[in-house]
Design an enzyme around this catalytic site. Structure first.
Site, PDB file in Angstrom:
ATOM      1  N   THR A  33       0.467  -1.243  -0.053  1.00  0.00           N
ATOM      2  CA  THR A  33      -0.313   0.024   0.797  1.00  0.00           C
ATOM      3  C   THR A  33       0.952   1.201  -0.083  1.00  0.00           C
ATOM      4  O   THR A  33       0.706   1.929  -0.547  1.00  0.00           O
ATOM      5  CB  THR A  33      -1.094   0.031   1.105  1.00  0.00           C
ATOM      6  OG1 THR A  33      -1.717  -1.427   1.455  1.00  0.00           O
ATOM      7  CG2 THR A  33      -1.853   0.787   1.590  1.00  0.00           C
ATOM      8  N   GLU A  41       1.108   9.398  -5.738  1.00  0.00           N
ATOM      9  CA  GLU A  41       1.172  10.937  -5.117  1.00  0.00           C
ATOM     10  C   GLU A  41       2.075  11.322  -6.959  1.00  0.00           C
ATOM     11  O   GLU A  41       1.883  12.849  -7.189  1.00  0.00           O
ATOM     12  CB  GLU A  41       1.809  11.246  -3.568  1.00  0.00           C
ATOM     13  CG  GLU A  41       0.558  11.008  -2.891  1.00  0.00           C
ATOM     14  CD  GLU A  41       1.138  11.663  -1.326  1.00  0.00           C
ATOM     15  OE1 GLU A  41       1.952  13.019  -1.590  1.00  0.00           O
ATOM     16  OE2 GLU A  41       1.561  10.588  -0.589  1.00  0.00           O
ATOM     17  N   HIS A  67      -6.891   0.076  -1.059  1.00  0.00           N
ATOM     18  CA  HIS A  67      -6.228  -0.789  -1.833  1.00  0.00           C
ATOM     19  C   HIS A  67      -7.165  -2.090  -1.612  1.00  0.00           C
ATOM     20  O   HIS A  67      -7.402  -2.674  -1.232  1.00  0.00           O
ATOM     21  CB  HIS A  67      -5.049  -0.480  -1.796  1.00  0.00           C
ATOM     22  CG  HIS A  67      -4.336  -1.476  -2.141  1.00  0.00           C
ATOM     23  ND1 HIS A  67      -2.460  -1.562  -1.419  1.00  0.00           N
ATOM     24  CD2 HIS A  67      -3.907  -2.025  -3.439  1.00  0.00           C
ATOM     25  CE1 HIS A  67      -1.865  -2.576  -1.868  1.00  0.00           C
ATOM     26  NE2 HIS A  67      -2.949  -2.544  -3.267  1.00  0.00           N
TER      27      HIS A  67
END
Length: 135
Positions: A33, A41, A67
């Protein structure tokens, strides 16, 4: 010019270095994750970078993601981002990650436009204060 609808795309490989076991977010050898978050990002950041003023950048300020599916090592992971809202210096992105079989996660990500030198100076000043504070 910065406007909604700007899209970004990036693809990386699910490697041992990006595994939950190595990154400490779990014990399994699957895409972690934290690695997915970094990809989300970076994709959002890179998508708007060409549209910013000289000396400006963006910093992540909020994530609301899930996720949803595991990705084994060796698979490609692709991220897609879209700038969906601009509120002054606050940017909101829809971000989604996919492996070779389908969507594995995503959600909303917010970034804030900053002047890089001023932002770095503020962080450095904070470090200097902490280093000079008696314990």
């Amino acid at each position: 010019m910065l406007k909604t609808g700007i899209r970004g795309y990036q693809t990386i490989l699910s490697t041992e270095e990006r595994s939950a076991k190595v990154l400490g977010s779990g014990t399994l050898e699957v895409f972690a994750t934290p690695a997915m978050i970094a990809l989300l990002e970076k994709t959002a950041q890179d998508s708007v970078a060409p549209y910013l003023e000289e000396g400006d950048g963006t910093v992540g300020i909020r994530l609301d993601i899930t996720h949803d599916a595991p990705t084994p090592l060796g698979m490609q992971v692709r991220c897609e981002s879209e700038l969906v809202e601009i509120d002054g210096r606050r940017l909101v992105f829809q971000v989604d990650a996919y492996d070779e079989t389908g969507r594995i996660g995503g959600g909303r990500h917010e970034r804030f436009i900053v002047h890089n030198e001023r932002f770095q100076a503020k962080a450095d000043k904070k470090r200097n204060r902490a280093e000079n504070t008696p314990t």
